[in-house]
Each structure stands twice: as structure tokens, then as C-alpha cells.
Design a protein around this motif. Structure first.
Motif, PDB file in Angstrom:
ATOM      1  N   LEU A 287      24.591  56.451  11.892  1.00 20.62           N
ATOM      2  CA  LEU A 287      24.085  56.615  10.520  1.00 20.62           C
ATOM      3  C   LEU A 287      24.137  58.102  10.230  1.00 20.62           C
ATOM      4  O   LEU A 287      23.580  58.906  10.996  1.00 20.62           O
ATOM      5  CB  LEU A 287      22.659  56.083  10.421  1.00 20.62           C
ATOM      6  CG  LEU A 287      22.483  54.615  10.861  1.00 20.62           C
ATOM      7  CD1 LEU A 287      21.419  54.482  11.922  1.00 20.62           C
ATOM      8  CD2 LEU A 287      22.188  53.734   9.669  1.00 20.62           C
TER       9      LEU A 287
ATOM     10  N   ILE B 130      21.622  54.749   2.445  1.00 23.12           N
ATOM     11  CA  ILE B 130      21.911  54.456   3.855  1.00 23.12           C
ATOM     12  C   ILE B 130      21.353  53.080   4.248  1.00 23.12           C
ATOM     13  O   ILE B 130      22.092  52.257   4.801  1.00 23.12           O
ATOM     14  CB  ILE B 130      21.431  55.597   4.789  1.00 23.12           C
ATOM     15  CG1 ILE B 130      22.340  56.832   4.612  1.00 23.12           C
ATOM     16  CG2 ILE B 130      21.424  55.154   6.246  1.00 23.12           C
ATOM     17  CD1 ILE B 130      21.962  58.039   5.458  1.00 23.12           C
TER      18      ILE B 130
ATOM     19  N   HIS C  33      25.868  57.929   4.319  1.00 23.95           N
ATOM     20  CA  HIS C  33      25.243  58.015   2.990  1.00 23.95           C
ATOM     21  C   HIS C  33      26.357  57.889   1.956  1.00 23.95           C
ATOM     22  O   HIS C  33      27.405  58.508   2.086  1.00 23.95           O
ATOM     23  CB  HIS C  33      24.523  59.361   2.850  1.00 23.95           C
ATOM     24  CG  HIS C  33      24.027  59.612   1.465  1.00 23.95           C
ATOM     25  ND1 HIS C  33      23.375  58.666   0.721  1.00 23.95           N
ATOM     26  CD2 HIS C  33      24.100  60.717   0.674  1.00 23.95           C
ATOM     27  CE1 HIS C  33      23.065  59.155  -0.454  1.00 23.95           C
ATOM     28  NE2 HIS C  33      23.491  60.393  -0.511  1.00 23.95           N
TER      29      HIS C  33
END
Lengths: 327, 327
Positions: free
Chosen positions: A310, A289, A253
Motif C-alpha cells: 500500500l 487507498i 493512492h
């Protein structure tokens, strides 16, 4: 355990208007270079007055459909994973269905975990393919409207943006590991107090406009995140006998320049495998993201079988990590 | 296909203050009996000035834990399935985690499909038991704050309430069938235009307070729902070779007296198997279905193996149906 999931198409959309840090310096009577120095941002994009969230999201959906070589008729379910509501009622996914301009009803719902909404939706979608073939996950974040420019340190890092991702089941690849945590001790560190049932123009006697601005206690947030995020990553990986050496790409992020720098430093990450689009995109909330994932999928030399991590933090405070093996 | 899921404990919570229709008649200078005649409601509950949503939801969670004979330490994941946000940021489940008063982090996120949020969350939860053992699904709806009393026909049917449900996997019973549809042609029929990024006190020049009231076009909503709901129920049941004769109990969303009466009439339902708590509870938004389910689970002679149909409409317009076989 592996939940099969492939990304058939990912679309992104930026507003027309780029706002450079040098322009903010001028507007705020700051010495040239101040905003970029404080925020780490060269520019960010904001919706222009003649531009709507409808247009922004529609553009991202169009790209996702084109890349997936699908039409609206192929979509079975919509998950809207935006941080804030379009309006308090109905839910955002009903708005998204309206944007698709189809008479065909579809399953649709919202998932919200602020900046980690799309990541959580990606994980949930991987468990829904017995009901739906192609799922459209969208985010459309327009934080500009909630920014208080008397605080450049906070307002200066955010940006508008939208993404759309079409996912389906897969014969190979998928989610190897997903882990999410909420640490509500940091609930007050990032918030917009208005816009819900706690405070409304009917029950709040002060200046309601101020209550609709985004507030961030950057110091406390940074301190808590620094404490819990590295441990969370380590623990999550260890649960599947993985280490950072097993990871081929990292899509974090894009919270802030300092959060990205800190993550690289503390985890001793190889910068060349980490997607960092912060300088030109800013923090696009839940769209951050998938926006960075767009760069990985379509601009980097990504290969089948590689492992993508992620990862990020959200208001809440939330933590999230998904390891996706490329189909 | 059956997604195993059992309800370990369901808790409900009503505000302290009951407001009788006769009281509303007096307040609004209406002939005694008018409000009850228009709304079908004898009374409804609203949060008192010294009562908070925190207290309301905490009470429901406490009952759910007691019934499940579990403690907060046994909960692995929270899904907040409330229609409206507590505040725009963070997400509602982070607030719920805070209410649990535990230092232990937990997975948590929101699911929103307005009045069908808990039903959608129940379906999603049934697919998450490979990651979480006990999932807490909560709703806490306090529409009072958004009601415009110049329109008794709309304002008069809503009520505040909260529910909490602890679910886990099961050796027998579970979801036999779930189906959800969004028909966004009715997007404008039920809405609160404010409270999101589309209209804020910064970009709206009119009276923002009015924009935060709930608006409903009852006639159009009723017309669309009457057209699509019976067909949706028939089609959903047929997809698993089921008919209404196979259903032992019906737990409908308590949308309005006319919507309940219409459903009973058009589907030729046996009233004795349908849970109707509308007269004393009103439409408690996302809390309505679990509130009615509470009556079924703890006040009716429900038996293992019986099939329960949970069904309703939501703003959006959404439709949802779940057939749950009692474990």
C-alpha cells in the motif's frame, strides 16, 4: 519484525450521484470529451443535496460490520482517519462514535496525514492490540464542497467517498514494513488555506470563501513526487531486503491518472497486479487507498501469505508505504 | 504492563501579551473584579498582532531541544497534537516539519482528541519506539481567534499557548496504565461548528463568522463530566489494582476553575500534589496538560519511581487518564 494485523471487514460507500465527465463538459461549456481527456476520469461520485456525510459513513460502517460478522458492541476503539474535519471542534472520531448510536463509551481519536491518513492509522492500529481487540478505522472524505470548478484540471479529479475497516490482531500475517516521510518543502503545493486557526473569517479581510477552496500546484507537486517517491519505495523495500519482485499486489493512492501512469512506468510495474480504480472513482483523498483495497480484498484472487504494498503520496508532502502480508 | 517512555525535554511557550481580567472588565464595561470572579482567572496570554503561531511553537520546540540536549537532526518523528488545524489541508505535522527548517524528511502525523490530544499522543508514542528513537510531540493552541467576547463566562477562560515534548524509550519508568473514553452524548456541549466540511462558506447561508466561534454549554458539560469523570478515574485505577493513594502527583487538564475544584472535592485530593496553573494560564486546550506537566517536571520536587496521573476531559466528550511512572 512483523506487527500482526488482519482485516476482519472492509466497507465502502459511494454517494448516490455519479457525475460523468461529459456532464461537466456541458456545465462548463467545454467541447465534449475535454474533461475526461484532462482528468482521465469517466465519472466520479458527489454527495447529493439530500445526502449527508453521516449517511455516507454509516453505510460503509454497516458493510464493514456485516463482512466482519460483528456488531457495534464488538468495537473497542475508533480511529477516524479523514483528511478534513467535520467541524473544527470536536474531533472526527467523536462524531463517528455518535453515528454508531451506542450508549457504550469507547476509546476514539483522529489520525491525520491527509491522503495517507488511513495507511498511517492501519500502522498505528497494529500497535494497539494490547489495549483494544477490534479497532474501527474510518474515513469520510467529501472534497466536493472545496472544489473550485474554474480549474477543471484540479477539481475534475476529486470525488466523495467513505470507508470503514475493522482490524484486529492475527496469528499469521501482518505488517512486515511500514515507512512514512514528510517533505515539507512541498507544503504549499496542495492546500486549503482556510478552515484552521491561521485564517478565519475574523482575521481575514479578503473573500474567505475562496480561501476554503482546495488549491493544487499540479506541476510542482508532480515534479517533487516524481523525484522522491520512486527512491522512497526502493529505499523502504531495501531496508527489509525486499524488492518489487517480492510484492504480489500494489494498492496505490489514486492520486491522479498521471501519477499512477508515472509510477507504473518508472517502477516497471506489472499493471495486472496494481489496483487502479481511478477512472470510475477519482481521488477520494484518504478514502482512496482503502477504497482500492476493497477491490483487492473482495474482487481479486488474493491468497494467504501474499504481500500487498500500500503506497502513496499526500499533501504535506507526505510519503507512505506499508507492506501487509495477507493472513 | 508498562510501556517504557521518558521525557527527554519539555518546552513551553506563552505569547508576549498578558491580558488581565481587570483589563477585560474595562473593555466590556463590567464592574472591576467581575471577569476574575466569573472565570477564576487573574490573567491569560494571547498572541499579539505582530506575533505568529509559528513563533510560538518554534520557541517551545527550542526549549525542548535545549533541555533534551538534542538537535533537530536527532528527531525521527513528529506528532502534532493540537486541537485545531492550522489550515484545513495539509495536516499540522507537515507545518511543524516546515518550522524545523531541515531538509531531512521525517515521519510525521497528527493526533486529535481535542484537549486530550497530547495525552493520547504520549500514549501512542510509547508504542512507536521500535520505529523511532526520538519523537517530538507538539501542541500549539491559539483559541483567541475563536472566542466570542459577548460571553465572558466561556471566552474568559481560554488562552493561547504551545508546548513541545521530546520522548524516547527508557530502561525504567513509563506508562503503567492508559485509558481513554469517548461519550458522544455530549458532542454538542463544546464545539466550533465551522472550519470543517459540514459547514463552509459555500453551503452555509448565515453569518459564517459566528459559526467559527467556540460554543460551550457549560452547565450540561459540567453535569456530564461530574457524572462520568470520577467513575472513570476509579475504574481506570482499579483495572491495575491502583488507588489514588498510590499516586504521587496529579496533572489535570486545566479545563476551568470549577472543574478543578470539583475534582479536588469529589476525589478528596491533596491540593499540594495537584498541579493547578489555571489562575495564571487559563485553559490552553491541548497545551494545558503538557503546560502543567512542565511545572511539575521543572519546578516541583519530582523523584524517580513516583507515579504521575495525567487526567482530563475534552470536547467530544472525551475522557483520558495516563499513569506515568517517573524514570
Amino acid at each position: 519484525m512483523l506487527n500482526p494485523i488482519q482485516i476482519l471487514g472492509l466497507g465502502k460507500s459511494l454517494p448516490k450521484k455519479a457525475v460523468y465527465s461529459s456532464q461537466i463538459d456541458k456545465l462548463q461549456n467545454l467541447k465534449d470529451g475535454t474533461t475526461q481527456k484532462i482528468t482521465g476520469l469517466e465519472k466520479r461520485y458527489f454527495l447529493d443535496e439530500d445526502e449527508t456525510a453521516d449517511e455516507l459513513l454509516s453505510k460503509a460502517i454497516k458493510e464493514a460490520l456485516t463482512r466482519a460478522k460483528l456488531s457495534v458492541d464488538d468495537i473497542d476503539c475508533i480511529i477516524n482517519a479523514t483528511t478534513t474535519m467535520q467541524q473544527a471542534i470536536p474531533f472526527n472520531a467523536a462524531w463517528t462514535h455518535k453515528l454508531l448510536n451506542t450508549k457504550r463509551p469507547m476509546a476514539s481519536f483522529d489520525i491525520n496525514m491527509t491522503c495517507l491518513s488511513v495507511l498511517r492509522a492501519f500502522d498505528i492500529a497494529s500497535r494497539l492490540f494490547d489495549s483494544y481487540k477490534n479497532i474501527l478505522i474510518v474515513s469520510c472524505d467529501t472534497p466536493f464542497i472545496a472544489l473550485d470548478w474554474s480549474n477543471i484540471r484540479t477539481a475534475g479529479i476529486f470525488a466523495d467517498g467513505a470507508t470503514a475497516m475493522i482490524v484486529s490482531s492475527s496469528n499469521k500475517g501482518g505488517i512486515i514494513l511500514s515507512n512514512f516521510e514528510t517533505h515539507s518543502s512541498g507544503y504549499e503545493y496542495c492546500q486549503i488555506k482556510g478552515g484552521g486557526s491561521r485564517f478565519t473569517p475574523s482575521n481575514y479581510n479578503g473573500d474567505f470563501k475562496k480561501l476554503c477552496y482546495f488549491e493544487m500546484d499540479g506541476k510542482k507537486l508532480y515534479k517533487l513526487s516524481s523525484q522522491i517517491l520512486p527512491l522512497f519505495i526502493e529505499k523502504s523495500l531495501a531496508s527489509k531486503n525486499l524488492s518489487l519482485d517480492d510484492i504480489d499486489w500494489i494498492v496505490p493512492h489514486q492520486a491522479s491518472q498521471s501519477s499512477l501512469d508515472h509510477m507504473i512506468k518508472i517502477l516497471k510495474l506489472d499493471k495486472s497486479n496494481l489496483i487502479d480504480i481511478f477512472k470510475t472513482h477519482g481521488n477520494q483523498v484518504a478514502s482512496s487507498i482503502p477504497m482500492a483495497l476493497h477491490t483487492l480484498l473482495y474482487e481479486k484472487d488474493i491468497k494467504s501469505g501474499q504481500k500487498v504494498m500500500l503506497v502513496g503520496t499526500s499533501a504535506g508532502i507526505g510519503l507512505g508505504l506499508v507492506i501487509w502480508q495477507v493472513p
